[in-house]
Design a protein around this motif. Sequence first.
Motif, PDB file in Angstrom:
ATOM      1  N   ILE A   4      44.972  46.471  51.960  1.00 34.93           N
ATOM      2  CA  ILE A   4      43.634  45.918  51.731  1.00 34.93           C
ATOM      3  C   ILE A   4      42.648  47.046  51.446  1.00 34.93           C
ATOM      4  O   ILE A   4      41.854  46.971  50.512  1.00 34.93           O
ATOM      5  N   ALA A   5      42.697  48.104  52.223  1.00 30.77           N
ATOM      6  CA  ALA A   5      41.799  49.244  52.013  1.00 30.77           C
ATOM      7  C   ALA A   5      42.022  49.866  50.639  1.00 30.77           C
ATOM      8  O   ALA A   5      41.066  50.271  49.970  1.00 30.77           O
ATOM      9  N   GLY A   6      43.260  49.918  50.191  1.00 29.07           N
ATOM     10  CA  GLY A   6      43.574  50.495  48.889  1.00 29.07           C
ATOM     11  C   GLY A   6      42.981  49.707  47.738  1.00 29.07           C
ATOM     12  O   GLY A   6      42.440  50.285  46.793  1.00 29.07           O
ATOM     13  N   VAL A   7      43.081  48.379  47.788  1.00 31.46           N
ATOM     14  CA  VAL A   7      42.537  47.574  46.688  1.00 31.46           C
ATOM     15  C   VAL A   7      41.023  47.467  46.764  1.00 31.46           C
ATOM     16  O   VAL A   7      40.357  47.378  45.743  1.00 31.46           O
ATOM     17  N   MET A   8      40.456  47.524  47.962  1.00 24.66           N
ATOM     18  CA  MET A   8      39.003  47.427  48.085  1.00 24.66           C
ATOM     19  C   MET A   8      38.314  48.686  47.562  1.00 24.66           C
ATOM     20  O   MET A   8      37.170  48.612  47.125  1.00 24.66           O
ATOM     21  N   LYS A   9      39.002  49.822  47.575  1.00 25.97           N
ATOM     22  CA  LYS A   9      38.430  51.043  47.009  1.00 25.97           C
ATOM     23  C   LYS A   9      38.224  50.903  45.509  1.00 25.97           C
ATOM     24  O   LYS A   9      37.333  51.520  44.938  1.00 25.97           O
ATOM     25  N   LYS A  10      39.070  50.099  44.857  1.00 22.81           N
ATOM     26  CA  LYS A  10      39.009  49.942  43.408  1.00 22.81           C
ATOM     27  C   LYS A  10      37.998  48.884  42.971  1.00 22.81           C
ATOM     28  O   LYS A  10      37.729  48.750  41.792  1.00 22.81           O
ATOM     29  N   ALA A  11      37.467  48.110  43.917  1.00 26.77           N
ATOM     30  CA  ALA A  11      36.628  46.965  43.567  1.00 26.77           C
ATOM     31  C   ALA A  11      35.144  47.303  43.640  1.00 26.77           C
ATOM     32  O   ALA A  11      34.713  48.064  44.496  1.00 26.77           O
ATOM     33  N   GLY A  12      34.380  46.725  42.745  1.00 21.69           N
ATOM     34  CA  GLY A  12      32.934  46.824  42.785  1.00 21.69           C
ATOM     35  C   GLY A  12      32.317  45.567  43.357  1.00 21.69           C
ATOM     36  O   GLY A  12      31.236  45.576  43.908  1.00 21.69           O
ATOM     37  N   LEU A  13      33.036  44.467  43.213  1.00 23.88           N
ATOM     38  CA  LEU A  13      32.632  43.204  43.799  1.00 23.88           C
ATOM     39  C   LEU A  13      33.873  42.420  44.162  1.00 23.88           C
ATOM     40  O   LEU A  13      34.972  42.747  43.732  1.00 23.88           O
ATOM     41  N   VAL A  14      33.689  41.390  44.957  1.00 24.27           N
ATOM     42  CA  VAL A  14      34.779  40.507  45.344  1.00 24.27           C
ATOM     43  C   VAL A  14      34.331  39.070  45.121  1.00 24.27           C
ATOM     44  O   VAL A  14      33.144  38.798  44.958  1.00 24.27           O
ATOM     45  N   TRP A  15      35.285  38.154  45.098  1.00 22.39           N
ATOM     46  CA  TRP A  15      34.994  36.728  45.026  1.00 22.39           C
ATOM     47  C   TRP A  15      35.274  36.150  46.398  1.00 22.39           C
ATOM     48  O   TRP A  15      36.357  36.361  46.948  1.00 22.39           O
ATOM     49  N   TRP A  18      34.758  29.855  50.859  1.00 23.79           N
ATOM     50  CA  TRP A  18      34.755  29.380  52.242  1.00 23.79           C
ATOM     51  C   TRP A  18      34.420  27.898  52.248  1.00 23.79           C
ATOM     52  O   TRP A  18      33.780  27.384  51.352  1.00 23.79           O
ATOM     53  N   GLY A  19      34.918  27.220  53.253  1.00 26.89           N
ATOM     54  CA  GLY A  19      34.592  25.806  53.432  1.00 26.89           C
ATOM     55  C   GLY A  19      35.019  24.913  52.287  1.00 26.89           C
ATOM     56  O   GLY A  19      34.408  23.872  52.079  1.00 26.89           O
ATOM     57  N   GLY A  20      36.017  25.281  51.529  1.00 22.94           N
ATOM     58  CA  GLY A  20      36.483  24.445  50.420  1.00 22.94           C
ATOM     59  C   GLY A  20      35.619  24.489  49.179  1.00 22.94           C
ATOM     60  O   GLY A  20      35.859  23.752  48.234  1.00 22.94           O
ATOM     61  N   GLY A  21      34.597  25.356  49.153  1.00 19.89           N
ATOM     62  CA  GLY A  21      33.720  25.456  47.989  1.00 19.89           C
ATOM     63  C   GLY A  21      34.308  26.346  46.908  1.00 19.89           C
ATOM     64  O   GLY A  21      35.351  26.958  47.077  1.00 19.89           O
ATOM     65  N   ARG A  22      33.610  26.416  45.789  1.00 16.35           N
ATOM     66  CA  ARG A  22      34.081  27.252  44.693  1.00 16.35           C
ATOM     67  C   ARG A  22      33.784  28.720  45.014  1.00 16.35           C
ATOM     68  O   ARG A  22      32.801  29.020  45.670  1.00 16.35           O
ATOM     69  N   PRO A  23      34.629  29.633  44.562  1.00 15.08           N
ATOM     70  CA  PRO A  23      34.421  31.066  44.837  1.00 15.08           C
ATOM     71  C   PRO A  23      33.142  31.580  44.188  1.00 15.08           C
ATOM     72  O   PRO A  23      32.786  31.187  43.086  1.00 15.08           O
ATOM     73  N   LEU A  24      32.461  32.457  44.905  1.00 11.94           N
ATOM     74  CA  LEU A  24      31.238  33.082  44.404  1.00 11.94           C
ATOM     75  C   LEU A  24      31.402  34.599  44.411  1.00 11.94           C
ATOM     76  O   LEU A  24      32.002  35.153  45.330  1.00 11.94           O
ATOM     77  N   PRO A  25      30.849  35.284  43.402  1.00 11.46           N
ATOM     78  CA  PRO A  25      30.943  36.748  43.390  1.00 11.46           C
ATOM     79  C   PRO A  25      29.978  37.350  44.396  1.00 11.46           C
ATOM     80  O   PRO A  25      28.885  36.824  44.628  1.00 11.46           O
ATOM     81  N   ALA A  26      30.382  38.469  44.990  1.00  9.56           N
ATOM     82  CA  ALA A  26      29.526  39.156  45.960  1.00  9.56           C
ATOM     83  C   ALA A  26      29.771  40.654  45.882  1.00  9.56           C
ATOM     84  O   ALA A  26      30.911  41.099  45.887  1.00  9.56           O
TER      85      ALA A  26
END
Length: 169
Positions: A4-15, A18-26
């Motif tokens: 997880i730490a390895g892939v998070m270093k490569k990311a600028g944002l994540v999707w 929660w709660g069955g809703g549609r994914p949102l960028p953050a």
Amino acid sequence: MAEIAGVMKKAGLVWLAWGGGRPLPAWFATVDGSYVVLADRSGSAEQPLPGLAAAGTADVVVPAKPATNRLAGWKATVRRLEPGSDEWTAAAQVLRTERLNAEGLDTQLERWKTEADLLVLEPTGVISESAGQWDDRSRLETPAGSPATTRGKRPITFHRRSKRRPKLS
């Protein structure tokens, strides 16, 4: 956790979903090995993640640089930081440096105390997707509703370009 730490270093944002809703960028920041996001609480100009603070858990999807692929997906518990605490102050200072296009830098931390939640995404250790380990479910979703419409007739254009082009030589 190392994956997880390895892939998070490569990311600028994540999707986040929660709660069955549609994914949102953050957008997020890494603070002492934890992943912190800023969620709008009162409809201000910060990133809108309605209900994430009360969700308890979230699915995190890390996109690859060409946004058509996924690097990984993992489950996280969501914990709200108490405004004014030492942990909140440390996270806010890191987020402040990561925040792009921020306005009102001198009052930003005070606004965050009253108008936003600082949330920590703590990995549960469950990796739902990784390289070579994808599920077969469809990722297609209907577009979100919007007041935007398609344009109507093309406007009248004066002095149109001639259909006959001059010879170049």
